[in-house]
Design a protein around this motif. Structure first.
Motif, mmCIF file in Angstrom:
data_model
loop_
_atom_site.group_PDB
_atom_site.id
_atom_site.type_symbol
_atom_site.label_atom_id
_atom_site.label_comp_id
_atom_site.label_asym_id
_atom_site.label_seq_id
_atom_site.Cartn_x
_atom_site.Cartn_y
_atom_site.Cartn_z
ATOM 1 N N SER A 39 -3.113 0.738 -3.781
ATOM 2 C CA SER A 39 -2.864 -0.650 -3.406
ATOM 3 C C SER A 39 -2.366 -1.394 -4.636
ATOM 4 O O SER A 39 -2.967 -1.301 -5.707
ATOM 5 C CB SER A 39 -4.143 -1.307 -2.897
ATOM 6 O OG SER A 39 -4.579 -0.653 -1.723
ATOM 7 N N HIS A 67 0.862 -1.174 0.000
ATOM 8 C CA HIS A 67 0.000 0.000 0.000
ATOM 9 C C HIS A 67 0.898 1.222 0.000
ATOM 10 O O HIS A 67 1.822 1.324 0.810
ATOM 11 C CB HIS A 67 -0.917 -0.006 1.224
ATOM 12 C CG HIS A 67 -1.778 -1.224 1.287
ATOM 13 N ND1 HIS A 67 -2.860 -1.405 0.465
ATOM 14 C CD2 HIS A 67 -1.696 -2.341 2.043
ATOM 15 C CE1 HIS A 67 -3.404 -2.574 0.718
ATOM 16 N NE2 HIS A 67 -2.711 -3.161 1.679
ATOM 17 N N THR A 105 -4.420 6.496 -1.202
ATOM 18 C CA THR A 105 -3.592 5.306 -1.096
ATOM 19 C C THR A 105 -3.730 4.462 -2.363
ATOM 20 O O THR A 105 -4.830 4.269 -2.864
ATOM 21 C CB THR A 105 -3.993 4.468 0.128
ATOM 22 O OG1 THR A 105 -3.869 5.279 1.295
ATOM 23 C CG2 THR A 105 -3.122 3.233 0.275
#
Length: 123
Positions: free
Chosen positions: A52, A4, A50
């Protein structure tokens, strides 16, 4: 392995979107998704800051390092910081102003290595 990447500095959401689009261009990365954190007090929705990434076996980390190096080199990336973590594992923070191209893959490998994997002893 999943990692992440949290984006800070600059225009955080725009930079996270840019990084997501950039990494999606790498066919060796199995899955790239823009995610976020739950809203904080006074916020009306999730903040998508974020990225991923699901790394495939056999070179996924090298591809990620190479792609991050190229993304950092793009104009207007000097204020960006990335916090890269593996769930249940270590975290490394990268500053676009301070990261050296040749060190990026080594830094990622050291920080994201699975402690359960045995590493050969150095002579």
């Amino acid at each position: 392995m999943d990692v992440h990447i949290s984006v800070t500095g600059g225009e955080t959401v725009a930079e996270a979107e840019s990084l997501t689009d950039w990494l999606r261009g790498e066919s060796e990365l199995r899955k790239v998704a823009l995610t976020g954190r739950a809203p904080g007090p006074g916020e009306m929705g999730a903040v998508l800051d974020t990225v991923s990434v699901a790394l495939g076996a056999g070179g996924g980390l090298s591809v990620l390092a190479s792609s991050l190096r190229a993304w950092f080199a793009q104009p207007r990336r000097s204020d960006v910081r990335l916090k890269i973590r593996r769930p249940g594992g270590a975290t490394v923070e990268l500053d676009a102003k301070r990261v050296r191209a040749g060190e990026l893959e080594e830094i990622l490998r050291a920080a994201l290595a699975d402690p359960d994997e045995s590493t050969p002893e150095q002579a």
